[in-house]
Design a protein around this motif. Structure first.
Motif, PDB file in Angstrom:
ATOM      1  N   ASP A 223       4.509   7.510  10.995  1.00 20.76           N
ATOM      2  CA  ASP A 223       5.855   7.577  10.417  1.00 20.76           C
ATOM      3  C   ASP A 223       5.823   8.122   8.989  1.00 20.76           C
ATOM      4  OD1 ASP A 223       6.915   6.489  12.778  1.00 20.76           O
ATOM      5  OD2 ASP A 223       6.566   4.451  12.067  1.00 20.76           O
ATOM      6  N   LEU A 224       5.114   9.236   8.837  1.00 21.29           N
ATOM      7  CA  LEU A 224       4.965   9.873   7.530  1.00 21.29           C
ATOM      8  C   LEU A 224       6.309  10.394   7.026  1.00 21.29           C
ATOM      9  CD1 LEU A 224       2.838  10.896   5.414  1.00 21.29           C
ATOM     10  CD2 LEU A 224       2.835  13.052   6.696  1.00 21.29           C
ATOM     11  N   GLU A 225       6.582  10.152   5.747  1.00 21.37           N
ATOM     12  CA  GLU A 225       7.810  10.656   5.128  1.00 21.37           C
ATOM     13  C   GLU A 225       7.488  11.163   3.734  1.00 21.37           C
ATOM     14  OE1 GLU A 225      10.078   6.981   5.217  1.00 21.37           O
ATOM     15  OE2 GLU A 225       9.584   6.553   3.118  1.00 21.37           O
ATOM     16  N   GLU A 226       8.352  12.007   3.204  1.00 20.75           N
ATOM     17  CA  GLU A 226       8.222  12.477   1.835  1.00 20.75           C
ATOM     18  C   GLU A 226       9.488  12.140   1.061  1.00 20.75           C
ATOM     19  OE1 GLU A 226       7.127  16.469   1.014  1.00 20.75           O
ATOM     20  OE2 GLU A 226       5.041  16.202   1.663  1.00 20.75           O
ATOM     21  N   PHE A 227       9.323  11.838  -0.224  1.00 23.88           N
ATOM     22  CA  PHE A 227      10.478  11.618  -1.091  1.00 23.88           C
ATOM     23  C   PHE A 227      10.081  12.003  -2.507  1.00 23.88           C
ATOM     24  CE2 PHE A 227       8.083   7.673  -1.178  1.00 23.88           C
ATOM     25  CZ  PHE A 227       8.140   7.266  -2.512  1.00 23.88           C
ATOM     26  N   ALA A 228      11.069  12.141  -3.369  1.00 21.05           N
ATOM     27  CA  ALA A 228      10.810  12.507  -4.762  1.00 21.05           C
ATOM     28  C   ALA A 228      11.465  11.492  -5.684  1.00 21.05           C
ATOM     29  CB  ALA A 228      11.339  13.905  -5.051  1.00 21.05           C
ATOM     30  N   LEU A 229      10.753  11.148  -6.764  1.00 18.61           N
ATOM     31  CA  LEU A 229      11.291  10.296  -7.823  1.00 18.61           C
ATOM     32  C   LEU A 229      10.979  10.956  -9.151  1.00 18.61           C
ATOM     33  CD1 LEU A 229      10.305   6.641  -6.822  1.00 18.61           C
ATOM     34  CD2 LEU A 229      12.605   7.594  -6.892  1.00 18.61           C
ATOM     35  N   GLU A 230      12.010  11.154  -9.951  1.00 16.51           N
ATOM     36  CA  GLU A 230      11.857  11.732 -11.283  1.00 16.51           C
ATOM     37  C   GLU A 230      11.028  13.011 -11.258  1.00 16.51           C
ATOM     38  OE1 GLU A 230      10.309   8.555 -13.664  1.00 16.51           O
ATOM     39  OE2 GLU A 230      12.125   7.345 -13.490  1.00 16.51           O
ATOM     40  N   GLY A 231      11.288  13.836 -10.237  1.00 13.05           N
ATOM     41  CA  GLY A 231      10.657  15.148 -10.160  1.00 13.05           C
ATOM     42  C   GLY A 231       9.271  15.178  -9.554  1.00 13.05           C
ATOM     43  N   ILE A 232       8.719  14.035  -9.164  1.00 14.07           N
ATOM     44  CA  ILE A 232       7.385  13.986  -8.551  1.00 14.07           C
ATOM     45  C   ILE A 232       7.537  13.708  -7.061  1.00 14.07           C
ATOM     46  CG2 ILE A 232       5.147  12.817  -8.504  1.00 14.07           C
ATOM     47  CD1 ILE A 232       5.571  12.088 -11.431  1.00 14.07           C
ATOM     48  N   THR A 233       6.837  14.496  -6.238  1.00 17.69           N
ATOM     49  CA  THR A 233       6.896  14.325  -4.786  1.00 17.69           C
ATOM     50  C   THR A 233       5.797  13.373  -4.321  1.00 17.69           C
ATOM     51  OG1 THR A 233       7.782  16.552  -4.507  1.00 17.69           O
ATOM     52  CG2 THR A 233       6.835  15.513  -2.561  1.00 17.69           C
ATOM     53  N   TYR A 234       6.181  12.462  -3.446  1.00 16.82           N
ATOM     54  CA  TYR A 234       5.240  11.498  -2.869  1.00 16.82           C
ATOM     55  C   TYR A 234       5.351  11.527  -1.356  1.00 16.82           C
ATOM     56  CZ  TYR A 234       5.603   9.466  -7.597  1.00 16.82           C
ATOM     57  OH  TYR A 234       5.620   9.262  -8.950  1.00 16.82           O
ATOM     58  N   GLU A 235       4.335  10.984  -0.680  1.00 12.24           N
ATOM     59  CA  GLU A 235       4.435  10.706   0.749  1.00 12.24           C
ATOM     60  C   GLU A 235       4.269   9.211   0.949  1.00 12.24           C
ATOM     61  OE1 GLU A 235       1.249  12.925   2.587  1.00 12.24           O
ATOM     62  OE2 GLU A 235      -0.179  11.271   2.379  1.00 12.24           O
ATOM     63  N   ALA A 236       4.757   8.721   2.075  1.00 13.81           N
ATOM     64  CA  ALA A 236       4.608   7.301   2.413  1.00 13.81           C
ATOM     65  C   ALA A 236       4.398   7.178   3.913  1.00 13.81           C
ATOM     66  CB  ALA A 236       5.839   6.514   1.971  1.00 13.81           C
ATOM     67  N   PHE A 237       3.621   6.180   4.311  1.00 14.18           N
ATOM     68  CA  PHE A 237       3.282   6.010   5.723  1.00 14.18           C
ATOM     69  C   PHE A 237       3.000   4.533   5.987  1.00 14.18           C
ATOM     70  CE2 PHE A 237      -0.227   7.552   3.156  1.00 14.18           C
ATOM     71  CZ  PHE A 237      -1.195   6.574   3.313  1.00 14.18           C
ATOM     72  N   ASN A 238       3.067   4.137   7.255  1.00 15.80           N
ATOM     73  CA  ASN A 238       2.869   2.738   7.637  1.00 15.80           C
ATOM     74  C   ASN A 238       1.498   2.227   7.199  1.00 15.80           C
ATOM     75  OD1 ASN A 238       5.272   2.987   9.029  1.00 15.80           O
ATOM     76  ND2 ASN A 238       4.322   3.140  11.048  1.00 15.80           N
ATOM     77  N   THR A 239       1.497   1.057   6.566  1.00 15.94           N
ATOM     78  CA  THR A 239       0.248   0.345   6.303  1.00 15.94           C
ATOM     79  C   THR A 239       0.484  -1.142   6.541  1.00 15.94           C
ATOM     80  OG1 THR A 239       0.805   0.296   3.942  1.00 15.94           O
ATOM     81  CG2 THR A 239      -0.753   1.981   4.663  1.00 15.94           C
ATOM     82  N   SER A 240      -0.596  -1.872   6.701  1.00 17.01           N
ATOM     83  CA  SER A 240      -0.513  -3.262   7.138  1.00 17.01           C
ATOM     84  C   SER A 240      -0.401  -4.238   5.980  1.00 17.01           C
ATOM     85  CB  SER A 240      -1.766  -3.604   7.951  1.00 17.01           C
ATOM     86  OG  SER A 240      -1.761  -4.955   8.349  1.00 17.01           O
ATOM     87  N   GLY A 241       0.326  -5.329   6.203  1.00 16.43           N
ATOM     88  CA  GLY A 241       0.275  -6.493   5.327  1.00 16.43           C
ATOM     89  C   GLY A 241       1.300  -6.583   4.226  1.00 16.43           C
ATOM     90  N   GLY A 242       1.961  -5.485   3.880  1.00 21.77           N
ATOM     91  CA  GLY A 242       2.820  -5.475   2.704  1.00 21.77           C
ATOM     92  C   GLY A 242       4.089  -6.291   2.799  1.00 21.77           C
ATOM     93  N   LEU A 243       4.529  -6.597   4.020  1.00 25.73           N
ATOM     94  CA  LEU A 243       5.788  -7.322   4.178  1.00 25.73           C
ATOM     95  C   LEU A 243       5.649  -8.831   3.979  1.00 25.73           C
ATOM     96  CD1 LEU A 243       7.528  -5.585   7.219  1.00 25.73           C
ATOM     97  CD2 LEU A 243       8.097  -5.383   4.801  1.00 25.73           C
ATOM     98  N   GLY A 244       4.428  -9.333   4.015  1.00 29.39           N
ATOM     99  CA  GLY A 244       4.270 -10.779   3.888  1.00 29.39           C
ATOM    100  C   GLY A 244       5.045 -11.505   4.975  1.00 29.39           C
ATOM    101  N   SER A 245       5.865 -12.485   4.578  1.00 23.70           N
ATOM    102  CA  SER A 245       6.631 -13.280   5.544  1.00 23.70           C
ATOM    103  C   SER A 245       8.076 -12.798   5.691  1.00 23.70           C
ATOM    104  CB  SER A 245       6.613 -14.760   5.122  1.00 23.70           C
ATOM    105  OG  SER A 245       7.018 -14.903   3.773  1.00 23.70           O
ATOM    106  N   LEU A 246       8.395 -11.618   5.166  1.00 25.60           N
ATOM    107  CA  LEU A 246       9.776 -11.132   5.207  1.00 25.60           C
ATOM    108  C   LEU A 246      10.302 -10.938   6.628  1.00 25.60           C
ATOM    109  CD1 LEU A 246      10.299  -8.495   2.361  1.00 25.60           C
ATOM    110  CD2 LEU A 246      11.471 -10.681   2.659  1.00 25.60           C
ATOM    111  N   THR A 247       9.421 -10.575   7.566  1.00 24.39           N
ATOM    112  CA  THR A 247       9.892 -10.390   8.947  1.00 24.39           C
ATOM    113  C   THR A 247      10.448 -11.698   9.512  1.00 24.39           C
ATOM    114  OG1 THR A 247       7.629 -10.720   9.751  1.00 24.39           O
ATOM    115  CG2 THR A 247       8.376  -8.443   9.496  1.00 24.39           C
TER     116      THR A 247
END
Length: 357
Positions: free
Chosen positions: A195-219
């Protein structure tokens, strides 16, 4: 009144936690580790140290006697041992793990404990859970909750556009383990590095993709309330493709030990990093579909004459804030405590949490 704290782990995050707590004058920290060499850095600056094998049950119990809390800054595979030790000693427990299975063990231990068990107190999970829940609380109904977090080099020079800034074992866990999410209102597990995506913040381009563990107990916390909930790691464009080459095409997912060796031999550690936090919530508010985001760029800073990197500051600030707020009576005195039980405004106004303000 001075509170006694046992800190397990004499690594990069351990030194950051120690310096932040010590400068308040309200916490007496004893740092324990199996490595005498690692402990020397602490004893050289006047911190009490203890050479300790956590697998020695009686020794661990003695180390915990008389402590207000234990802070576990050791690798994730130590979680169960330390959590059971805290239970036996009836002291409060805090950790930094992003490992899903380890947190389930903490939850089981906490169910029968007379002290508080507060896992996942770092950056992600940790602050991002508090931030997302804080944003979500302002909506009448939720559609999408998106968490995007990256610990990035400020001056990338290699093809991966990445440097090691924290635990290599934790990084590999993120890249290889299943990723919890909510899709169309149902809890699901997604494959990592997809689920690769690209976005830009303050003129810098980034990509983001699924990784494990970051949600904690939010689900669990947002179950039945949110349509879609996702967590992705942020990198500079091109990183994901090379990691997939390593773990899929070259089959290093089957050889975690070799993958760790490759990464640590090829990627230098850097203190010149930046932590990016980008949380977005959309949903209905006052009858309208609205969206609200929190964006943070965290940099390193000097504490007590020592420079701490952005990942050191952000991670240590998270666990120190939760300890501090618990000591002040803002969290349950016993049982399993989720990060998102802490109100966002209270966290940001804390002397440690203000790193994220």
């Amino acid at each position: 009144m001075m509170k006694n704290i046992l800190l397990l782990g004499a690594g990069k995050i351990g030194i950051a936690i120690t310096l932040l707590l010590r400068r308040t004058g309200e916490y007496k920290v004893t740092v324990a580790d199996h490595s005498a060499a690692a402990l020397k850095r602490f004893s050289d600056i006047g911190v009490d140290t203890l050479e300790l094998d956590i697998n020695d049950g009686p020794a661990l119990r003695r180390a915990m006697e008389g402590q207000y809390a234990v802070l576990n800054a050791l690798p994730f595979h130590t979680t169960a041992t330390v959590a059971y030790g805290a239970y036996d000693a009836s002291i409060h427990y805090f950790d930094l793990t992003e490992d899903v299975a380890s947190t389930r063990v903490v939850k089981e231990v906490a169910a029968k404990a007379n002290s508080a068990f507060v896992p996942q107190c770092g950056l992600a999970p940790g602050f991002v859970s508090i931030a997302a829940h804080g944003l979500a609380a302002g909506f009448d109904s939720l559609r999408d909750v998106q968490l995007r977090v990256g610990a990035l080099p400020r001056y990338p020079t290699n093809a991966l556009k990445y440097n090691l800034t924290w635990s290599t074992d934790g990084l590999i866990n993120e890249y290889l383990n299943p990723c919890e999410a909510v899709q169309d209102g149902k809890n699901v597990e997604l494959p990592p590095l997809e689920d690769l995506e690209e976005f830009a913040l303050e003129g810098i381009t980034y990509e983001a993709f699924n990784t494990s563990g970051g949600l904690g107990s939010l689900t669990e916390t947002l179950a039945g309330r949110v349509e879609n909930l996702t967590y992705k790691s942020v990198r500079y464009p091109g990183h994901c493709a090379i990691i997939k080459l390593l773990v899929e095409d070259l089959r290093l997912a089957r050889r975690r030990d070799l993958l760790k060796e490759v990464l640590e031999e090829a990627l230098p550690i850097t203190m010149q990093d930046v932590v990016l936090v980008f949380c977005t919530v959309s949903g209905k508010r006052h009858g309208r579909l609205e969206q609200e985001s929190i964006v943070r760029h965290i940099h390193g800073e000097e504490v007590e004459g020592q420079f701490l990197s952005a990942i050191q500051m952000s991670t240590a600030a998270g666990i120190c804030a939760m300890l501090d707020l618990h000591a002040a009576g803002h969290l349950p005195a016993k049982g399993f405590v989720r990060q998102e039980q802490m109100p966002l405004d209270l966290f940001l106004s804390n002397r440690f949490g203000k790193v994220y303000a």
